[in-house]
Design a protein around this motif. Structure first.
Motif, PDB file in Angstrom:
ATOM      1  N   GLY A   4       0.738  -1.267  -0.221  1.00 13.16           N
ATOM      2  CA  GLY A   4       0.021   0.101   0.170  1.00 13.16           C
ATOM      3  C   GLY A   4       0.933   1.246   0.052  1.00 13.16           C
ATOM      4  N   ALA A   5       0.343   2.266   0.653  1.00  8.47           N
ATOM      5  CA  ALA A   5       1.133   3.352   0.780  1.00  8.47           C
ATOM      6  C   ALA A   5       0.762   4.248   2.047  1.00  8.47           C
ATOM      7  CB  ALA A   5       0.668   4.342  -0.622  1.00  8.47           C
ATOM      8  N   ALA A   6       1.647   5.340   2.485  1.00  7.21           N
ATOM      9  CA  ALA A   6       1.391   5.968   3.612  1.00  7.21           C
ATOM     10  C   ALA A   6       1.869   7.463   3.274  1.00  7.21           C
ATOM     11  CB  ALA A   6       2.307   5.395   4.867  1.00  7.21           C
ATOM     12  N   LEU A   7       1.689   8.216   4.252  1.00  5.27           N
ATOM     13  CA  LEU A   7       2.181   9.860   4.063  1.00  5.27           C
ATOM     14  C   LEU A   7       3.625   9.656   4.165  1.00  5.27           C
ATOM     15  CD1 LEU A   7      -0.366  11.898   6.210  1.00  5.27           C
ATOM     16  CD2 LEU A   7      -0.271  11.654   3.791  1.00  5.27           C
ATOM     17  N   PRO A   8       4.277  10.477   3.318  1.00  9.75           N
ATOM     18  CA  PRO A   8       5.501  10.526   3.419  1.00  9.75           C
ATOM     19  C   PRO A   8       5.974  11.153   4.937  1.00  9.75           C
ATOM     20  CG  PRO A   8       5.124  11.976   1.794  1.00  9.75           C
ATOM     21  CD  PRO A   8       3.800  11.598   2.399  1.00  9.75           C
ATOM     22  N   ARG A   9       6.974  10.394   5.662  1.00  8.68           N
ATOM     23  CA  ARG A   9       7.214  10.454   7.024  1.00  8.68           C
ATOM     24  C   ARG A   9       7.647  11.948   7.342  1.00  8.68           C
ATOM     25  NH1 ARG A   9       9.316   5.101   5.819  1.00  8.68           N
ATOM     26  NH2 ARG A   9       8.224   3.742   6.830  1.00  8.68           N
TER      27      ARG A   9
ATOM     28  N   SER B  88       6.449  14.458   6.186  1.00 11.25           N
ATOM     29  CA  SER B  88       5.471  15.575   5.945  1.00 11.25           C
ATOM     30  C   SER B  88       4.618  16.308   7.098  1.00 11.25           C
ATOM     31  CB  SER B  88       4.035  14.810   5.145  1.00 11.25           C
ATOM     32  OG  SER B  88       3.466  13.983   5.974  1.00 11.25           O
ATOM     33  N   ALA B  89       4.042  17.205   7.031  1.00 14.98           N
ATOM     34  CA  ALA B  89       3.274  17.912   8.270  1.00 14.98           C
ATOM     35  C   ALA B  89       2.415  17.220   8.783  1.00 14.98           C
ATOM     36  CB  ALA B  89       3.057  19.155   7.951  1.00 14.98           C
ATOM     37  N   GLU B  90       1.528  16.404   7.873  1.00 11.34           N
ATOM     38  CA  GLU B  90       0.244  15.739   8.266  1.00 11.34           C
ATOM     39  C   GLU B  90       0.831  14.435   9.181  1.00 11.34           C
ATOM     40  OE1 GLU B  90       0.746  16.586   5.065  1.00 11.34           O
ATOM     41  OE2 GLU B  90      -1.097  17.693   4.441  1.00 11.34           O
ATOM     42  N   ALA B  91       1.801  13.966   8.442  1.00  7.93           N
ATOM     43  CA  ALA B  91       2.267  12.643   9.063  1.00  7.93           C
ATOM     44  C   ALA B  91       2.951  12.810  10.537  1.00  7.93           C
ATOM     45  CB  ALA B  91       3.472  12.011   8.410  1.00  7.93           C
ATOM     46  N   ALA B  92       3.561  14.132  10.708  1.00  8.21           N
ATOM     47  CA  ALA B  92       4.272  14.479  11.958  1.00  8.21           C
ATOM     48  C   ALA B  92       3.141  14.712  13.244  1.00  8.21           C
ATOM     49  CB  ALA B  92       4.967  15.669  11.642  1.00  8.21           C
ATOM     50  N   GLU B  93       2.145  15.446  12.398  1.00  6.93           N
ATOM     51  CA  GLU B  93       0.871  15.688  13.307  1.00  6.93           C
ATOM     52  C   GLU B  93       0.358  14.488  13.902  1.00  6.93           C
ATOM     53  OE1 GLU B  93      -2.874  18.709  13.377  1.00  6.93           O
ATOM     54  OE2 GLU B  93      -1.819  18.344  11.743  1.00  6.93           O
ATOM     55  N   THR B  94      -0.135  13.569  12.870  1.00 10.93           N
ATOM     56  CA  THR B  94      -0.530  12.514  13.369  1.00 10.93           C
ATOM     57  C   THR B  94       0.170  11.553  14.407  1.00 10.93           C
ATOM     58  OG1 THR B  94      -1.792  12.141  11.339  1.00 10.93           O
ATOM     59  CG2 THR B  94      -1.472  10.192  12.515  1.00 10.93           C
ATOM     60  N   GLU B  95       1.384  11.330  14.170  1.00 10.69           N
ATOM     61  CA  GLU B  95       2.250  10.839  15.042  1.00 10.69           C
ATOM     62  C   GLU B  95       2.379  11.301  16.334  1.00 10.69           C
ATOM     63  OE1 GLU B  95       4.917   8.200  13.894  1.00 10.69           O
ATOM     64  OE2 GLU B  95       3.654   7.622  12.086  1.00 10.69           O
TER      65      GLU B  95
ATOM     66  N   LEU C 241      11.666  -1.159  15.894  1.00 11.02           N
ATOM     67  CA  LEU C 241      12.348  -0.887  14.361  1.00 11.02           C
ATOM     68  C   LEU C 241      11.181  -0.847  13.326  1.00 11.02           C
ATOM     69  CD1 LEU C 241      15.422  -3.208  14.951  1.00 11.02           C
ATOM     70  CD2 LEU C 241      15.304  -0.877  15.053  1.00 11.02           C
ATOM     71  N   VAL C 242      11.360   0.366  12.291  1.00  9.02           N
ATOM     72  CA  VAL C 242      10.170   0.580  11.581  1.00  9.02           C
ATOM     73  C   VAL C 242      10.798   1.125  10.151  1.00  9.02           C
ATOM     74  CG1 VAL C 242       8.662   1.318  13.245  1.00  9.02           C
ATOM     75  CG2 VAL C 242      10.106   2.994  12.227  1.00  9.02           C
ATOM     76  N   GLY C 243       9.726   0.970   9.268  1.00 11.85           N
ATOM     77  CA  GLY C 243      10.565   1.623   7.997  1.00 11.85           C
ATOM     78  C   GLY C 243      10.760   0.655   6.852  1.00 11.85           C
ATOM     79  N   SER C 244      11.347   1.175   5.861  1.00 10.43           N
ATOM     80  CA  SER C 244      11.417   0.267   4.448  1.00 10.43           C
ATOM     81  C   SER C 244      12.242  -0.996   4.740  1.00 10.43           C
ATOM     82  CB  SER C 244      11.980   0.887   3.122  1.00 10.43           C
ATOM     83  OG  SER C 244      13.057   1.495   3.668  1.00 10.43           O
TER      84      SER C 244
ATOM     85  N   ALA D 169       0.844   5.662  11.617  1.00  5.14           N
ATOM     86  CA  ALA D 169       1.275   5.221  10.224  1.00  5.14           C
ATOM     87  C   ALA D 169       2.196   4.450  10.106  1.00  5.14           C
ATOM     88  CB  ALA D 169       1.117   6.642   9.627  1.00  5.14           C
ATOM     89  N   VAL D 170       3.332   4.435  10.872  1.00  2.00           N
ATOM     90  CA  VAL D 170       4.504   3.639  10.387  1.00  2.00           C
ATOM     91  C   VAL D 170       4.148   2.162  11.021  1.00  2.00           C
ATOM     92  CG1 VAL D 170       6.230   5.660  11.039  1.00  2.00           C
ATOM     93  CG2 VAL D 170       5.558   4.376  12.902  1.00  2.00           C
TER      94      VAL D 170
END
Length: 267
Positions: A62-67, A69-76, A166-169, A201-202
């Motif tokens: 799938g896909a997620a917001l870029p890590r 991005s303002a939206e991702a940072a606010e959500t986390e 641990l997270v990420g690609s 999201a992560v």
């Protein structure tokens, strides 16, 4: 004219994909294809293009917001709860679930342990067992690192300090190489409609990748997770083989699990 219409349609679809991610943080290819009524191959091409343009982050399935991005940072920032705070909550319920969970573990099996405090309680009860444990949880590493009976496999990735995981690609790529007998999956909520959700999201894409690795998926979720919190869909009850919970869990949701051919165990 046909090319012009195609381009307009693609742009509208791309805008809807990005809009969906801004509201949910993460989405699977299947969900986007169903919502936009196009094929999964079309969505995959869209996500590849949007990832190349920096509008989203392509993830496993799938896909997620870029890590960044303002939206991702606010959500986390709004939803993150430190692990040491979570550890102090409902420990009796978690221990009861862990006792039932280890009964499903056979010697010499390969187990994926999700992050979270209930999988950590399971890890403590796997000490001395001849099993292979695969995880991205640093607390699980601390529990099992000196146990000669357990073969411990750590997934790589970027350190998420607040939750000690641990997270990420890199984590997602490692999971693509894994084949496990059993997954103990955690979540932040189980909705009345049967959706298993998370609030980070992560983490949601990693949980989806873990599900793909396992022959049997076991959700470990105390009654406090019904409905719990979270808006990011990880899977449905129909994707589970077993749900282990406690006696105060919503009976209607448990019945949904049984109707989807899942086994329900009350700890």
């Amino acid at each position: 004219m046909r090319c012009y219409r195609h381009c307009v349609t693609s742009r509208k679809r791309h805008a809807k994909i990005v809009e969906s991610l801004r509201s949910t943080g993460v989405a699977s290819v299947r969900e986007l294809a169903e919502n936009l009524q196009v094929s999964e191959s079309t969505i995959r091409r869209d996500l590849t293009l949007l990832d190349r343009n920096g509008e989203l982050l392509r993830t496993y399935g799938g896909a997620a917001l870029p890590r960044g991005s303002a939206e991702a940072a606010e959500t986390e920032a709004e939803r993150e709860i430190p692990l040491d705070v979570v550890m102090s909550r409902h420990q009796v319920l978690k221990d009861a679930i862990a006792e039932e969970a280890v009964k499903l573990v056979e010697d010499d099996s390969v187990i994926v342990l999700d992050i979270g405090t209930t999988p950590l309680a399971i890890a403590r009860r796997l000490r001395g067992r001849p099993v292979t444990v695969i995880t991205s949880s640093l607390p699980v590493l601390d529990v099992l690192r000196d146990d000669d009976a357990v073969r411990l496999v750590m997934l790589g990735g970027v350190l998420r300090r607040n939750y000690q995981s641990l997270v990420g690609s890199l984590t997602e790529q490692a999971l693509r190489q894994v084949s496990a007998d059993l997954l103990f999956l955690s979540c932040t909520g189980v909705r009345p409609n049967g959706h298993v959700v998370d609030n980070m999201a992560v983490e949601a894409p990693l949980k989806q990748a873990m599900i793909e690795t396992a022959g049997k998926v076991v959700l470990v979720a105390a009654e406090t997770k019904f409905p719990g919190t979270g808006s990011l869909r990880v899977c449905s009850l129909s994707d589970l083989d077993v749900l282990i919970t406690t006696s105060g869990a919503d009976p209607n949701t448990l019945q949904l699990c049984r109707e989807a051919d899942g086994k329900v165990i009350l700890a």
